[in-house]
Design an enzyme around this catalytic site. Sequence first.
Site, PDB file in Angstrom:
ATOM      1  CB  SER A   1       5.052  -1.149  12.119  1.00  0.00           C
ATOM      2  OG  SER A   1       4.645   0.173  12.392  1.00  0.00           O
TER       3      SER A   1
ATOM      4  CG  ASN B   1      -1.768   1.232   1.348  1.00  0.00           C
ATOM      5  OD1 ASN B   1      -1.797   2.052   0.428  1.00  0.00           O
ATOM      6  ND2 ASN B   1      -2.465   1.378   2.454  1.00  0.00           N
TER       7      ASN B   1
ATOM      8  N   GLY C   1       2.530   2.707  11.011  1.00  0.00           N
ATOM      9  CA  GLY C   1       3.538   3.758  10.934  1.00  0.00           C
ATOM     10  C   GLY C   1       4.252   4.054  12.248  1.00  0.00           C
TER      11      GLY C   1
ATOM     12  CD  GLU D   1      -3.125   5.705   6.597  1.00  0.00           C
ATOM     13  OE1 GLU D   1      -3.108   5.662   5.357  1.00  0.00           O
ATOM     14  OE2 GLU D   1      -2.197   5.254   7.303  1.00  0.00           O
TER      15      GLU D   1
ATOM     16  CG  HIS E   1      -6.130   2.102   5.139  1.00  0.00           C
ATOM     17  ND1 HIS E   1      -5.673   3.031   6.051  1.00  0.00           N
ATOM     18  CD2 HIS E   1      -5.117   1.223   4.940  1.00  0.00           C
ATOM     19  CE1 HIS E   1      -4.421   2.719   6.387  1.00  0.00           C
ATOM     20  NE2 HIS E   1      -4.061   1.630   5.724  1.00  0.00           N
TER      21      HIS E   1
ATOM     22  CD  GLU F   1      -3.510  -2.051   7.469  1.00  0.00           C
ATOM     23  OE1 GLU F   1      -2.378  -2.302   7.026  1.00  0.00           O
ATOM     24  OE2 GLU F   1      -4.149  -1.048   7.157  1.00  0.00           O
TER      25      GLU F   1
ATOM     26  CE  LYS G   1      -0.308   3.367   4.755  1.00  0.00           C
ATOM     27  NZ  LYS G   1      -0.249   3.509   6.193  1.00  0.00           N
TER      28      LYS G   1
HETATM   29  P1  13P Z   1       2.904   0.829   7.645  1.00  0.00           P
HETATM   30  O1  13P Z   1       3.430  -0.476   7.132  1.00  0.00           O
HETATM   31  O2  13P Z   1       3.620   2.019   7.056  1.00  0.00           O
HETATM   32  O3  13P Z   1       2.799   0.854   9.122  1.00  0.00           O
HETATM   33  O4  13P Z   1       1.398   0.961   7.070  1.00  0.00           O
HETATM   34  C1  13P Z   1       0.526  -0.059   7.257  1.00  0.00           C
HETATM   35  C2  13P Z   1      -0.699   0.228   6.481  1.00  0.00           C
HETATM   36  O5  13P Z   1      -1.482   1.106   6.834  1.00  0.00           O
HETATM   37  C3  13P Z   1      -0.950  -0.554   5.262  1.00  0.00           C
HETATM   38  O6  13P Z   1      -2.232  -0.366   4.789  1.00  0.00           O
END
Ligand code: 13P
Length: 240
Positions: free
Chosen positions: A201, A6, A170, A97, A95, A164, A8
């Site tokens: 992470s 991903n 992150g 976010e 997600h 997640e 992002k």
């Molecule tokens: P990170 O691997 O950067 O923590 O992100 C995880 C994530 O949100 C994948 O969708």
Amino acid sequence: MYFIANWKMFGGLKSLNSLGKVANFFQNFRRNKNLKIIYCPPTTLINSMSKKLKKSKIEVGAQNCHESEVYGAHTGSINPRMLKDAGASYVIIGHSENRQRGEKNKLINQKIKTAIKSGLKIIFCIGETLSEKRKKKTKKILDEQIRYGLNKIQNKNKIIIAYEPIWSIGSGLIPKPEDLFKTIDFIKKKAKNYKVLYGGSVNPKNILKLRDIKNIDGYLIGGASQDPKKFIDIIKKTYN
Ligand code: 13P
């Protein structure tokens, strides 16, 4: 095992140069292994990425979509059909976010239904916040996200669940292996016959711990997936 990248809101056309490395690796490595790689770049890169990866078995996904099946006056939005047309075969829905920006379970459920109708497969994200975890509400939250998110959905084989925990995205933190095993087990009991991935992470170091958790069907990888070396390293270590 699924390895889903991903990206992002990162990356431009230049970032596609790194894909050759991963495609070569995949070609040689995937024999005799139940390995699937899916890249979810920003929408602007879906078309060029899917052209670039056409000959490899790596698939491309989007990171979100509008809930409507048809064209309409929705400035700035893209529906699943348009994503499919651009070359995507998957879409990430729910997600954290996007949940944090106001997406609720009901809307997520609608998006999943529309995306399936449009011929996409779904990476359905669920997870609790740190405060929910502290209040021991993880199971309650996951149960709600699963129940409402997957309400009246029949095509189980079109959906992969990604657990997640928001506090691990992150942050460099991952759940304790025994806790993670239990949570994945809980999800698999609530959502029977679904594949369940872990995200948050994931990196070349902690994969050495994660790979021993036997009920995980793969990983949804953010930051580390932007670096082909790290991404390949994570895959290799999972199998070694
Ligand atoms: P990170 O691997 O950067 O923590 O992100 C995880 C994530 O949100 C994948 O969708």
